[in-house]
Structures are given as structure tokens and as C-alpha cells.
Enzyme design. Sequence first.
Site, short mmCIF file in Angstrom:
data_model
loop_
_atom_site.label_atom_id
_atom_site.label_comp_id
_atom_site.label_asym_id
_atom_site.label_seq_id
_atom_site.Cartn_x
_atom_site.Cartn_y
_atom_site.Cartn_z
N TYR A 1 -1.68 15.87 -7.50
CA TYR A 1 -0.65 14.90 -7.09
C TYR A 1 0.74 15.50 -7.20
CZ TYR A 1 1.29 10.24 -6.30
OH TYR A 1 1.96 9.15 -5.75
N SER B 1 -2.82 -1.03 2.95
CA SER B 1 -2.61 -1.46 1.57
C SER B 1 -1.25 -1.03 1.05
CB SER B 1 -3.72 -0.83 0.70
OG SER B 1 -3.48 -1.05 -0.68
N GLY B 2 -0.81 -1.68 0.00
CA GLY B 2 0.33 -1.22 -0.78
C GLY B 2 1.61 -0.96 0.00
N1 LIG Z 1 2.25 2.93 -5.92
C1 LIG Z 1 3.09 3.76 -6.50
O1 LIG Z 1 3.54 3.54 -7.60
C2 LIG Z 1 3.53 5.01 -5.76
C3 LIG Z 1 4.55 5.78 -6.34
C4 LIG Z 1 5.00 6.92 -5.68
C5 LIG Z 1 4.41 7.28 -4.48
N2 LIG Z 1 3.40 6.50 -3.95
C6 LIG Z 1 2.83 6.94 -2.68
O2 LIG Z 1 2.81 5.86 -1.77
C7 LIG Z 1 1.82 6.10 -0.79
C8 LIG Z 1 1.01 4.84 -0.61
O3 LIG Z 1 0.28 4.59 -1.80
P1 LIG Z 1 0.09 3.13 -2.38
O4 LIG Z 1 0.63 3.13 -3.74
O5 LIG Z 1 0.54 2.11 -1.42
O6 LIG Z 1 -1.52 3.11 -2.57
P2 LIG Z 1 -2.66 2.19 -1.96
O7 LIG Z 1 -3.92 2.76 -2.50
O8 LIG Z 1 -2.39 0.75 -2.20
O9 LIG Z 1 -2.58 2.47 -0.40
C9 LIG Z 1 -2.91 3.71 0.14
C10 LIG Z 1 -3.59 3.50 1.48
O10 LIG Z 1 -3.86 4.79 2.03
C11 LIG Z 1 -5.17 4.78 2.54
N3 LIG Z 1 -5.72 6.14 2.54
C12 LIG Z 1 -6.15 6.86 1.48
N4 LIG Z 1 -6.61 8.05 1.88
C13 LIG Z 1 -6.44 8.09 3.23
C14 LIG Z 1 -6.72 9.06 4.22
N5 LIG Z 1 -7.30 10.23 3.90
N6 LIG Z 1 -6.40 8.78 5.50
C15 LIG Z 1 -5.83 7.60 5.82
N7 LIG Z 1 -5.58 6.63 4.94
C16 LIG Z 1 -5.87 6.88 3.65
C17 LIG Z 1 -5.95 3.85 1.63
O11 LIG Z 1 -7.14 3.37 2.26
C18 LIG Z 1 -4.93 2.77 1.39
O12 LIG Z 1 -5.00 1.74 2.34
C19 LIG Z 1 1.02 7.30 -1.29
O13 LIG Z 1 1.45 8.46 -0.61
C20 LIG Z 1 1.39 7.38 -2.75
O14 LIG Z 1 1.25 8.67 -3.28
C21 LIG Z 1 2.96 5.39 -4.57
#
Ligand SMILES: NC(=O)c1ccc[n+]([C@@H]2O[C@H](COP(=O)([O-])OP(=O)(O)OC[C@H]3O[C@@H](n4cnc5c(N)ncnc54)[C@H](O)[C@@H]3O)[C@@H](O)[C@H]2O)c1
Length: 304
Positions: A193, A46-47
Site C-alpha cells: 500500500y 463503494s466508498g
Molecule cells: N478509505 C480511506 O480511508 C482511504 C484513505 C486513503 C486513500 N483511500 C483510497 O481510496 C480509494 C477508494 O477506496 P475506498 O476507501 O473507497 O474503498 P472501498 O473498498 O469502499 O471501495 C473500493 C472500490 O474499488 C473496487 N475495486 C477493488 N479492486 C478493484 C479492481 N482491481 N478493479 C476495479 N475495482 C476494484 C472495490 O470493488 C470497491 O468498490 C482507494 O484507492 C484507496 O486506497 C482510501
Amino acid sequence: MAGSTGTAEGTSGTAGAEGSVPGSDKRATAIFDVEGVRAAVTGAASGLGFAMAEVLALNGARVSLLDANAELLDVAVKELAGQGATVTGELLDVADPEAVDRVMGRIAEREGGLDAVFANAGISRGAGIIVEEGQLENSDRAAYRQVIDVNLNGVVWTVQAAARVMRPQRHGRIVVTASTAGITTEAFCGYGYIAAKGGVVNLVRQAALDLARDNVLVNGIAPGPFFTRIGGPSGADPEVVAYWASTVPLGRMADPSELQGVVLLLAAPRASTFVTGAMIPVDGGTLIGPPISAYSRPDAGFVR
Ligand SMILES: NC(=O)c1ccc[n+]([C@@H]2O[C@H](COP(=O)([O-])OP(=O)(O)OC[C@H]3O[C@@H](n4cnc5c(N)ncnc54)[C@H](O)[C@@H]3O)[C@@H](O)[C@H]2O)c1
């Protein structure tokens, strides 16, 4: 002195070779080439993780997508495989260190090594300090522990497993997804976080120093607000979107595809060959300060 002898420029720049340099082919397609790169991405279903896996896989890398959500993983792998990419999916909870060792070891054995590992999986739990239940005295310990276990410990286990493969190879790229919330305050985020992201920011530097002697480069990406699943259903709430947009000098949230150029930069064996221990913000300017529109008296300057 720049340009005086240029001996390094003349070398071939073999992909992944110890101490490799960009080489003589100056086309972007050569410098950012990830063809055949053996990569693993956590949280790839995802993401941001999917965007990372996508740009690598669609440019010829062999990508292992790792995720704790079986359903999303299946969809993600099928989507990329359907476009002709070389991808596999493995169910993995990064909070389980034995599972991380096992899965990464299995991938490295199958591929004969690993060139790029993205420690990206992360969650957000626990209210931010903006609301009473998120204030320090009230913040939920279970949520704190859960976030630390995934966002900090999970990254440590992933980087450790990558190092075990890459140090003996004497090459490799490790990329950690941190956050602007690891560098500065963020009222919408909970303590788990903030603490975890702050932790991985310095982990990147320490691991970069440790692995530099073996030609393994460790860098981080600090995203600002992106549209992904991490915010849960509230992520689509117009008020929440407006809040995040108001914190960004570029005035908006970002699409995950906006990260993909940096992913190629950090993963391609001939790009960023002298970059290690860096934390690259991809944040629309968040870390330079609040947007001008956030000032209540934009006309109240000292010069009249
Ligand atoms: N979206 C934002 O605005 C943002 C900003 C700063 C940092 N981030 C970071 O980006 C990274 C990705 O997040 P995202 O925004 O794409 O979120 P998201 O929820 O869309 O994707 C995260 C993915 O990680 C997987 N996941 C969660 N826990 C897990 C685990 N224990 N083991 C394996 N997989 C696991 C989920 O199933 C999901 O597919 C994260 O580290 C998040 O903190 C995101």
C-alpha cells in the site's frame, strides 16, 4: 499583473474547450458546473469512488461507474439511476491492462470522448508494520504484489487509457486517488500500500507534465481516514476507529461525502483551470502533523 488588463476574464469559458478560462459568469453554479461532463470513475461501486460518481451524476454529468465487484456495482448504478442520473455500469478489473483499454475505449466511443477520469480503485492487503507479521522481513509477498497490481499498475493503466482519449481532444481532467500514506509513513498500512501510493503521487506529477502541452490536467487527492469498505470488517471496530481518529488533528474519521466538493473542483471544466500536478490532501490535517492531544506533555513548552 493581477487585474491590469483582464482579457481572459472576458472570454466565454466554453466547457472543455482548449485553454478555457472560468468566463464572466461568477456564480458558483457556473464555475462548478459539471452538466454534460462525460466522466468515468474506477472503484465506483463503494466508498470514495461512489461518492465521486454520485456528486458528478447528481449534478448532471454522464457517469460510467467501473468496478470489479458486480454485485456492489449493480446496487450503485441502480441507486443513482433511481434518482434520475445518467449512469452506466461496467465490470472492470483495473489490474488487467487490456480490459482497461477495451472498456475505456468503448466508453469514449459511445460518449464521443471523455472529459474526466477518476483513477480511484484500490485495495488494502497485508499487515501494517505495527504488528510483527507486517514488519519488513515478514511482510507477505503475495499481498504486496496484489496491492501493487491494483493500486499502482491499475492506476497507470487507467491514466494511460484516459490519456489516449484526452490528448487528441486537447482537453480533459484526470484525477488519481492517492493517500496520505503515499506522502508520509503510516504504521497501519502494509508495504504494498505504502509503495503503491508513493508511486502514484509521483506518477501524477509526471503525467501532468507530459499531458500539460495538450491541455489535459492531472491531479491527485490524498485522503486521510474515511469510513468505507476498504478496512474490511475491522473498519467498524471501535478500537480501529479510535486509532485513526487519534492520528487526525480534526480528531475524527471522515464521511465519503466530505470529498465531494474537491471532486467538483477538479472535474468542472471551468473550475481549477490552472491546477495541474497537484496533490490535494483531504485529511483533517493529518499531513500537518499529529494532533496536539498526541503529545504526552502538552504543557512542556519553552515559554513559561
Ligand atoms: N478509505 C480511506 O480511508 C482511504 C484513505 C486513503 C486513500 N483511500 C483510497 O481510496 C480509494 C477508494 O477506496 P475506498 O476507501 O473507497 O474503498 P472501498 O473498498 O469502499 O471501495 C473500493 C472500490 O474499488 C473496487 N475495486 C477493488 N479492486 C478493484 C479492481 N482491481 N478493479 C476495479 N475495482 C476494484 C472495490 O470493488 C470497491 O468498490 C482507494 O484507492 C484507496 O486506497 C482510501
